[in-house]
Design an enzyme around this catalytic site. Structure first.
Site: not given
Length: 341
Positions: A218, A235, A261
């Site tokens: 994460d 992005d 993510e």
């Protein structure tokens, strides 16, 4: 012995070689279909020898042959190099007494005296090679034999065009399969394919009693990056982290985007200790990477949870739950760290 003549090159040589490369890359050329066409040429022309050739930059390469071994001939010593300079059939009734071939080393080595060749012409008009026949006796072909030889050359070219089309279709299908399985932003497997591959890998690991470890990743404070710098920055971070992962994994590893993510890597044949070493190296690479964005650079860290198949984590669902719990612990304990289930 005098050296062979320097044979002129066609005016469209650059384009011709570019067209030829399309067929040199094919992996289905040495097939019985081409050999059959060459054998038919020998029957029609009543000769013992036939070749289908490609005229490359400096060599003439045999695609298939009848009555003689496949050869690589210097282009300036090959009658086929004269054939591609003209339309129709090039017929040399006596190689020994024709100024183009009188000093040919190939003729001297093989004893060939007669040659007739016609072009393989691509759909865009380039002469890339020949279908040619040979004899050790001087002679001429009949008009019917010349016409049929030209027809066989057209069949050989049609077969080459078919092989190219099949190759292009195969490449397109592979690209489509790749696009359907990959998350376009990170370059990692998408969620659907990730779970398919993971399910198979868990079953394989259980069947053969081999280790399998799972790393859940994460990106820390990712929402802040989106909120402060915009989604384009987020992005860019995901794209760069995906590249870092792809550079670090083995071909046997399975790396995918779990969602948002959150990323995931399965490590076959890897113990918990090995997975921890891998994860620490990956964590450090992510933390040390300055991700360019506009005139600035973004730095990001990652928290990771590692779990391995064992008596408690016996299937994919339990393995995910254990890795996810370890990831939650890593975030609770300060982020930018690894925790083992």
């Amino acid at each position: 012995m005098e050296s062979a003549l320097s044979i002129p090159r066609p005016d469209n040589e650059v384009g011709r070689l570019r067209a030829l490369r399309r067929y040199l890359q094919l992996d289905t050329l040495s097939e019985k279909d081409f050999s059959l066409l060459a054998r038919v040429a020998t029957e029609i022309c009543d000769v013992p020898y036939a070749l289908i050739t490609f005229v490359e930059e400096n060599l003439v390469r045999t695609l298939t042959s009848v009555g003689m071994p496949d050869m690589l001939i210097p282009r300036d010593d090959a009658a086929c190099s004269w054939t591609i300079l003209q339309d129709g059939v090039l017929e040399i009734a006596d190689l020994k007494h024709d100024e183009k071939t009188a000093h040919s080393q190939v003729m001297a080595d093989t004893g060939m005296r007669m040659y007739a060749g016609t072009n393989l012409v691509t759909c865009d008009g380039y002469r890339i090679g020949t279908l040619c026949i040979w004899d050790k006796q001087p002679r001429n072909l009949s008009d019917r034999q010349r016409d049929l030889l030209s027809g066989l050359a057209r069949q050989a070219m049609a077969l080459l065009e078919l092989r190219e089309s099949e190759g292009l279709l195969k490449q397109a299908l592979l690209r489509e399969q790749h696009l359907a399985s990959v998350d376009t932003l990170t370059g990692l497997l998408n969620r659907r394919v990730l779970f398919e591959r993971l399910g198979s890998e868990v079953e394989r690991s259980r069947r053969y009693e081999t280790p399998l470890s799972l790393v859940m990743i994460d990106l820390d404070h990712f929402k802040k990056i989106n909120d402060l710098l915009g989604h384009a920055a987020g992005d860019m971070v995901l794209h760069n982290v995906g590249e870092i992962i792809l550079r670090g994994v083995r071909t046997s590893d399975i790396a995918g985007r779990y969602g948002g993510e959150e990323l995931c890597i399965a490590l076959p044949q890897t113990s918990p200790e090995g997975a921890q070493i891998f994860s620490e190296s990956l964590r450090k690479q992510i933390a040390d990477t300055a991700i360019p964005f506009g005139d600035d650079a973004i730095r990001v860290t990652a928290s990771m949870g590692v779990a391995s198949l064992n008596s408690d984590h016996t299937d994919l669902q339990r393995l995910f739950a254990a890795a996810d719990a370890a990831l939650y612990k890593a975030k609770e304990n300060g982020r930018n760290r690894i925790e083992l289930a």
